[in-house]
Design a protein around this motif. Sequence first.
Motif, PDB file in Angstrom:
ATOM      1  N   GLY A 167       0.793  -1.179  -0.021  1.00  0.00           N
ATOM      2  CA  GLY A 167      -0.070  -0.103   0.004  1.00  0.00           C
ATOM      3  C   GLY A 167       0.921   1.184  -0.132  1.00  0.00           C
ATOM      4  N   ASN A 168       2.114   1.297  -0.446  1.00  0.00           N
ATOM      5  CA  ASN A 168       2.883   2.461  -0.381  1.00  0.00           C
ATOM      6  C   ASN A 168       3.125   3.232  -1.663  1.00  0.00           C
ATOM      7  OD1 ASN A 168       4.374   4.274   1.259  1.00  0.00           O
ATOM      8  ND2 ASN A 168       6.137   3.176   1.054  1.00  0.00           N
ATOM      9  N   ILE A 169       2.476   2.608  -2.575  1.00  0.00           N
ATOM     10  CA  ILE A 169       2.500   3.400  -3.865  1.00  0.00           C
ATOM     11  C   ILE A 169       0.929   3.639  -4.182  1.00  0.00           C
ATOM     12  CG2 ILE A 169       2.815   3.022  -6.274  1.00  0.00           C
ATOM     13  CD1 ILE A 169       5.326   3.169  -5.042  1.00  0.00           C
ATOM     14  N   ALA A 170       0.601   4.813  -4.724  1.00  0.00           N
ATOM     15  CA  ALA A 170      -0.767   5.256  -4.834  1.00  0.00           C
ATOM     16  C   ALA A 170      -0.904   5.254  -6.368  1.00  0.00           C
ATOM     17  CB  ALA A 170      -0.616   6.767  -4.413  1.00  0.00           C
ATOM     18  N   ASN A 171      -0.083   5.581  -7.316  1.00  0.00           N
ATOM     19  CA  ASN A 171      -0.161   5.636  -8.650  1.00  0.00           C
ATOM     20  C   ASN A 171      -0.095   4.085  -9.353  1.00  0.00           C
ATOM     21  OD1 ASN A 171      -0.641   8.674  -9.404  1.00  0.00           O
ATOM     22  ND2 ASN A 171       1.094   8.532  -7.913  1.00  0.00           N
ATOM     23  N   ASP A 172      -0.759   3.977 -10.672  1.00  0.00           N
ATOM     24  CA  ASP A 172      -0.748   2.992 -11.187  1.00  0.00           C
ATOM     25  C   ASP A 172       0.972   2.742 -11.592  1.00  0.00           C
ATOM     26  OD1 ASP A 172      -1.501   0.976 -13.442  1.00  0.00           O
ATOM     27  OD2 ASP A 172      -0.323   2.575 -14.721  1.00  0.00           O
ATOM     28  N   VAL A 173       1.356   1.454 -11.158  1.00  0.00           N
ATOM     29  CA  VAL A 173       2.687   1.035 -11.426  1.00  0.00           C
ATOM     30  C   VAL A 173       3.391   1.280 -12.718  1.00  0.00           C
ATOM     31  CG1 VAL A 173       4.358  -0.566 -11.261  1.00  0.00           C
ATOM     32  CG2 VAL A 173       2.846  -0.581  -9.480  1.00  0.00           C
ATOM     33  N   PRO A 174       2.915   0.953 -13.898  1.00  0.00           N
ATOM     34  CA  PRO A 174       3.319   1.401 -15.320  1.00  0.00           C
ATOM     35  C   PRO A 174       3.580   2.699 -15.565  1.00  0.00           C
ATOM     36  CG  PRO A 174       1.878  -0.600 -15.453  1.00  0.00           C
ATOM     37  CD  PRO A 174       1.827   0.039 -14.124  1.00  0.00           C
ATOM     38  N   THR A 175       2.573   3.477 -15.122  1.00  0.00           N
ATOM     39  CA  THR A 175       2.761   5.045 -15.091  1.00  0.00           C
ATOM     40  C   THR A 175       3.913   5.570 -14.381  1.00  0.00           C
ATOM     41  OG1 THR A 175       0.310   5.241 -15.632  1.00  0.00           O
ATOM     42  CG2 THR A 175       1.413   7.124 -15.155  1.00  0.00           C
ATOM     43  N   LEU A 176       3.825   5.414 -12.988  1.00  0.00           N
ATOM     44  CA  LEU A 176       5.169   5.403 -12.170  1.00  0.00           C
ATOM     45  C   LEU A 176       6.370   5.197 -12.842  1.00  0.00           C
ATOM     46  CD1 LEU A 176       6.019   6.506  -9.580  1.00  0.00           C
ATOM     47  CD2 LEU A 176       5.450   4.108  -8.630  1.00  0.00           C
ATOM     48  N   LEU A 177       6.638   3.925 -13.146  1.00  0.00           N
ATOM     49  CA  LEU A 177       7.809   3.585 -13.962  1.00  0.00           C
ATOM     50  C   LEU A 177       8.046   4.353 -14.914  1.00  0.00           C
ATOM     51  CD1 LEU A 177       7.398  -0.278 -13.621  1.00  0.00           C
ATOM     52  CD2 LEU A 177       8.864   1.130 -12.164  1.00  0.00           C
ATOM     53  N   ASP A 178       7.140   4.846 -15.866  1.00  0.00           N
ATOM     54  CA  ASP A 178       7.648   5.754 -16.900  1.00  0.00           C
ATOM     55  C   ASP A 178       8.411   7.181 -16.380  1.00  0.00           C
ATOM     56  OD1 ASP A 178       6.778   4.142 -18.862  1.00  0.00           O
ATOM     57  OD2 ASP A 178       4.760   4.914 -19.418  1.00  0.00           O
ATOM     58  N   HIS A 179       7.375   7.781 -15.684  1.00  0.00           N
ATOM     59  CA  HIS A 179       7.964   9.043 -14.762  1.00  0.00           C
ATOM     60  C   HIS A 179       9.188   8.735 -14.259  1.00  0.00           C
ATOM     61  CE1 HIS A 179       4.672  11.719 -15.735  1.00  0.00           C
ATOM     62  NE2 HIS A 179       3.853  10.825 -15.572  1.00  0.00           N
ATOM     63  N   TYR A 180       9.538   7.596 -13.619  1.00  0.00           N
ATOM     64  CA  TYR A 180      10.836   7.257 -12.927  1.00  0.00           C
ATOM     65  C   TYR A 180      11.768   7.158 -14.152  1.00  0.00           C
ATOM     66  CZ  TYR A 180      14.375   5.133 -10.039  1.00  0.00           C
ATOM     67  OH  TYR A 180      15.387   4.654  -9.649  1.00  0.00           O
ATOM     68  N   PHE A 181      11.661   6.617 -14.948  1.00  0.00           N
ATOM     69  CA  PHE A 181      12.674   6.261 -16.111  1.00  0.00           C
ATOM     70  C   PHE A 181      12.927   7.857 -16.777  1.00  0.00           C
ATOM     71  CE2 PHE A 181      11.251   1.841 -16.124  1.00  0.00           C
ATOM     72  CZ  PHE A 181      12.273   1.329 -15.177  1.00  0.00           C
ATOM     73  N   TRP A 182      11.849   8.506 -17.105  1.00  0.00           N
ATOM     74  CA  TRP A 182      12.044   9.714 -17.834  1.00  0.00           C
ATOM     75  C   TRP A 182      13.062  10.575 -17.035  1.00  0.00           C
ATOM     76  CZ3 TRP A 182      11.437  10.810 -22.601  1.00  0.00           C
ATOM     77  CH2 TRP A 182      10.455   9.919 -23.322  1.00  0.00           C
ATOM     78  N   GLN A 183      12.936  10.797 -15.616  1.00  0.00           N
ATOM     79  CA  GLN A 183      13.481  11.468 -14.750  1.00  0.00           C
ATOM     80  C   GLN A 183      15.039  11.035 -14.720  1.00  0.00           C
ATOM     81  OE1 GLN A 183      11.954  11.126 -10.925  1.00  0.00           O
ATOM     82  NE2 GLN A 183      10.437  12.516 -11.337  1.00  0.00           N
ATOM     83  N   CYS A 184      15.218   9.802 -14.778  1.00  0.00           N
ATOM     84  CA  CYS A 184      16.589   9.295 -14.846  1.00  0.00           C
ATOM     85  C   CYS A 184      17.411   9.734 -16.036  1.00  0.00           C
ATOM     86  CB  CYS A 184      16.680   7.715 -14.760  1.00  0.00           C
ATOM     87  SG  CYS A 184      16.137   7.281 -13.063  1.00  0.00           S
ATOM     88  N   ALA A 185      16.559   9.892 -17.135  1.00  0.00           N
ATOM     89  CA  ALA A 185      17.220   9.867 -18.475  1.00  0.00           C
ATOM     90  C   ALA A 185      17.459  11.586 -18.945  1.00  0.00           C
ATOM     91  CB  ALA A 185      16.274   9.288 -19.460  1.00  0.00           C
ATOM     92  N   ILE A 186      17.305  12.288 -17.912  1.00  0.00           N
ATOM     93  CA  ILE A 186      17.569  13.813 -18.465  1.00  0.00           C
ATOM     94  C   ILE A 186      19.122  14.017 -18.477  1.00  0.00           C
ATOM     95  CG2 ILE A 186      17.717  16.157 -17.538  1.00  0.00           C
ATOM     96  CD1 ILE A 186      15.109  15.553 -15.906  1.00  0.00           C
ATOM     97  N   GLU A 187      19.424  14.644 -19.827  1.00  0.00           N
ATOM     98  CA  GLU A 187      20.996  14.943 -20.151  1.00  0.00           C
ATOM     99  C   GLU A 187      21.491  16.409 -19.421  1.00  0.00           C
ATOM    100  OE1 GLU A 187      22.849  13.477 -23.182  1.00  0.00           O
ATOM    101  OE2 GLU A 187      22.097  11.825 -21.973  1.00  0.00           O
ATOM    102  N   MET A 188      22.361  16.387 -18.699  1.00  0.00           N
ATOM    103  CA  MET A 188      22.771  17.675 -18.175  1.00  0.00           C
ATOM    104  C   MET A 188      24.248  17.478 -18.231  1.00  0.00           C
ATOM    105  SD  MET A 188      20.121  18.045 -14.808  1.00  0.00           S
ATOM    106  CE  MET A 188      20.309  19.782 -14.766  1.00  0.00           C
ATOM    107  N   SER A 189      24.677  18.811 -18.064  1.00  0.00           N
ATOM    108  CA  SER A 189      26.182  18.857 -18.246  1.00  0.00           C
ATOM    109  C   SER A 189      26.515  19.199 -16.507  1.00  0.00           C
ATOM    110  CB  SER A 189      26.701  20.301 -18.856  1.00  0.00           C
ATOM    111  OG  SER A 189      26.238  21.198 -18.260  1.00  0.00           O
ATOM    112  N   CYS A 190      27.921  19.272 -16.240  1.00  0.00           N
ATOM    113  CA  CYS A 190      28.486  19.354 -15.002  1.00  0.00           C
ATOM    114  C   CYS A 190      27.923  20.975 -14.590  1.00  0.00           C
ATOM    115  CB  CYS A 190      29.861  19.381 -14.734  1.00  0.00           C
ATOM    116  SG  CYS A 190      30.613  17.590 -15.037  1.00  0.00           S
ATOM    117  N   ALA A 191      27.928  21.845 -15.594  1.00  0.00           N
ATOM    118  CA  ALA A 191      27.609  23.362 -15.159  1.00  0.00           C
ATOM    119  C   ALA A 191      25.967  23.181 -15.087  1.00  0.00           C
ATOM    120  CB  ALA A 191      27.730  24.178 -16.568  1.00  0.00           C
ATOM    121  N   ASP A 192      25.106  22.424 -15.839  1.00  0.00           N
ATOM    122  CA  ASP A 192      23.754  22.515 -15.292  1.00  0.00           C
ATOM    123  C   ASP A 192      23.610  22.032 -14.068  1.00  0.00           C
ATOM    124  OD1 ASP A 192      22.924  23.458 -18.166  1.00  0.00           O
ATOM    125  OD2 ASP A 192      23.051  20.962 -18.829  1.00  0.00           O
TER     126      ASP A 192
END
Lengths: 303, 303, 303, 303
Positions: free
Chosen positions: C175-200
């Motif tokens: 009971g510790n996840i409120a959203n649909d698991v596949p939707t949650l995973l999508d958002h999680y994987f998108w977050q991990c996939a952000i491209e940034m430089s050291c400066a950013d």
Amino acid sequence: MDYQAVLHQIADDVAPLVGRGTPAAYIPALADVDPSRFGMAVADLDGKVYGVGDWQRPFSAQSITKVFTLALALARGGDSLWEHVGREPSGNPFNSLVQLEYENGIPRNPFINAGALVVTDRLQTLTGDASSELLEFLREETGNPELAFDAVVAESESAHGDRNAALAHFMASYGNIANDVPTLLDHYFWQCAIEMSCADLALAARFLARHGLRADGSRLLTRSEAKQINAVMLTCGTYDAAGDFAYRVGLPGKSGVGGGIVAIVPGHCTLCVWSPGLDARGNSVAGVAALDRFTTLTGLSVF
Amino acid sequence: MDYQAVLHQIADDVAPLVGRGTPAAYIPALADVDPSRFGMAVADLDGKVYGVGDWQRPFSAQSITKVFTLALALARGGDSLWEHVGREPSGNPFNSLVQLEYENGIPRNPFINAGALVVTDRLQTLTGDASSELLEFLREETGNPELAFDAVVAESESAHGDRNAALAHFMASYGNIANDVPTLLDHYFWQCAIEMSCADLALAARFLARHGLRADGSRLLTRSEAKQINAVMLTCGTYDAAGDFAYRVGLPGKSGVGGGIVAIVPGHCTLCVWSPGLDARGNSVAGVAALDRFTTLTGLSVF
Amino acid sequence: MDYQAVLHQIADDVAPLVGRGTPAAYIPALADVDPSRFGMAVADLDGKVYGVGDWQRPFSAQSITKVFTLALALARGGDSLWEHVGREPSGNPFNSLVQLEYENGIPRNPFINAGALVVTDRLQTLTGDASSELLEFLREETGNPELAFDAVVAESESAHGDRNAALAHFMASYGNIANDVPTLLDHYFWQCAIEMSCADLALAARFLARHGLRADGSRLLTRSEAKQINAVMLTCGTYDAAGDFAYRVGLPGKSGVGGGIVAIVPGHCTLCVWSPGLDARGNSVAGVAALDRFTTLTGLSVF
Amino acid sequence: MDYQAVLHQIADDVAPLVGRGTPAAYIPALADVDPSRFGMAVADLDGKVYGVGDWQRPFSAQSITKVFTLALALARGGDSLWEHVGREPSGNPFNSLVQLEYENGIPRNPFINAGALVVTDRLQTLTGDASSELLEFLREETGNPELAFDAVVAESESAHGDRNAALAHFMASYGNIANDVPTLLDHYFWQCAIEMSCADLALAARFLARHGLRADGSRLLTRSEAKQINAVMLTCGTYDAAGDFAYRVGLPGKSGVGGGIVAIVPGHCTLCVWSPGLDARGNSVAGVAALDRFTTLTGLSVF
């Protein structure tokens, strides 16, 4: 059944495996044993013994004695033993502390080291001298008055006994050990250090095939208690390989790191096989194979 | 043996326990069952069935079906199954992930949920339709063409299936699941949702008492394979109470959270008992007691 | 302080380590990165950025984004987050399920994968679009409107995402996840996939050195909340090497398997270093060494 | 800074919490302490001490002494200590054996009991008398020649020392203890049984705020080593509440079951607070709250 012919057949069949595996090396007294030894004995219900190879040569019984200590503790003290030790397979190596911590100092079963320490502790409380009680019992059942502790092995166990000391102190911290820890360890190490042959062990275990009756016909255990010990042997008797042993052999059995294994065919006979080379889980390589052959050749399996 | 008289005796003896314990409540479809139900059936080697109480009333077979899925996967695909699942008692609850992580995604045995998912995955690969294969087999062995999945239960399992989804994805992350996880879960939940009576289950399990022979006399498993499944049932068939079940009952058995338990007396008969109230480890309270009485009254135990 | 001179000194000092270790290989998109890359940037409190090497080259931010998701979830939803995730070091690998089971589905901290899934789940509930919320925040703090998700990396994460799916379903079973698991995973994987430089990344983390103030001077977090996130970074930010990182570097830091590490000197500046070769615990070899050199050369450590 | 005014403010603020929690009860000598005690002291870099409440009343220092034993073992024997003990948070209770087994007898850090036993073992090897070495050091740093072991506490620890005996024997079984276990335990229990006041402890810890310099200006540790001990205190100093302590207080700290906590503000001052009531994780309830207030009132935090 012609046990003698079966034993010769088995000895031939497993000869290529004798010498495989590695003898226990944690104490020098065990590491020095000749890895090419192989012996096997069958004792029928009347006490007639059949043997092959080194079946009359004594070796270090080690954990096999846990069966006898358990039987004596139950015979002397009854069911309250099970408040102090469980009867479930451990799923972990025989000397692991992990499960003990998660389960508040109650060991999983009487055949892992922690459980055997608890059983010895109980027998010590009941009799005042657990190791002498055991030796006396074994002498009577085998009719062999020369059975004795190997002092070199016992001292070697003690000198390398930190893991068992950790187990005993740990359970004591949960209030599950009644006796002084060093005294308990002495009795435990003496028990492990009894020297017995395949013939001796097959004879000594006969009460488990005879539904609780001792060699002299007197009753050690009720029929129900004998059945229960067989059940615990089947589910817990071969360390974390109990499932595989049941799958391959299909008999209640108890192994020791000396390379011996005792097995029971309830209502038929007892067996003991010995060969020092151990597999990764501490069971005799040739010994397990020999018992596997026995059940295949004779059709004697509990399943 | 007069099984009918024995069954009536057992029903009388365990009557005070019927209703004790708690029916499984994790899905509504199971929680609604009447806790006062009790039935028991014995099938002899010839397929004659004896029964008492609610022995003909269908209930949710749940994990008992894991025995049949295992037998079919072994019959269709052979020993390579054991590269993907072990046969050791788990020492943990049936749906635990802990041991799975320490042992790299290889479940301990085919009767914990993780292991049953692997077996279903194999059967799915071998047949293309694991749940239909199972249903067809059960219809043939029971002679009951009306056996069916309970769609409400299957959907309820799926809706509450996060733990099993976690197990399947976790093993997939170790490469130990070959099929698409949602498809696998569908087949797994359908299998659990088969409705069968005590009579059906005693008949369906008969090949394990007949050393591998099916109802029609054809061979499903070799004698050795049948013995091996019995051994795995004895050491692993009742969740983390397998040691206690062996100690009390002394027969290979497999329980389900629907309250049923199947047990085997190799060479003699098969049994199935049902009563919905479960103990803390997920086994039917009255069911275990009834099997305990059976072995005591008949002397039929493997030990 | 002459950060530019310090950075050049560090680049010289750690040059022999660049290329050591192994880039993350669990998805092809990360395995293909050039292991000889090294960049480092410092952002002072006023937003001036100093850099050396590949400090302006984007790389996969991966777990470093967990810091920003945590800050946003706290800013939007407040302290109730801590009912769903702890703030203790895990003592286990970042994707372990063991502790999660013993602690009933509440992950140890927000920086192990399970914890980050819970934080993302909360942010998703609070905003309806967790990954867009994160991307918008990062664009504003860096002043870089071109920051974007790398769709190839996100899809690759998803295709190899069984372990994270297992974690999410497992927590959902408690009971510790409120959203649909596949939707949650999508958002999680998108977050991990952000491209940034050291400066950013150095710019984006500046609110943690500025006691909660964003780039535009508005307040994201209270002074106390900013301090708390720094504390969680120090004790939990570098997987199961947090103790060693604190010992060697002595700064709050958060690493990612892309080879980046962000570190904070509260009240002084923020740092980001990047080099793809990872040590056995998943932290950049040259990156940890560079931060170690930074604290030694500047005397800027929290201890 | 007007430490005296701050201390009075804190004493007022936490007064409602004094008496909350439960004094340690595992030995009678600790259980008898008056739970309404509260004292707090600050020592500045010059050795001036400010205090409030029972700041001059001796109490059982217990695990706080682990900081000093660690410093002495590092000062006498150098970095090779870290081959025998790690510096990662344990994620488990202070006296757990579980992680020790999974990690082959190498304790996670010097502040859990197993780690402190290893550190004491090293100091014993280096000096021949670990507990006297510690006592002498504490007398010199505090200028208090009357500091002494409480023999009643030490004997009581020993009489209830099965868990620590288990830890020591267990590590000895992995070869990670060099001295005789009973001798080692004696030194360990004596160390725990030193009686010190808040004033004593704040003075004794001053070398950690002074980057390694002792009271007499001589160097005990390098600047880097002092920083490293502070880091280990922050990540591991308060049992399995280290993350929460860092989150709330944000200072390196070490607690003891006597109810004392020492904390360090590097470059500024040292603190010691004492109140016997403990929370579920073994840290003083009023003590943690007092340190929390201190960092809030003064802004002195490492983050």
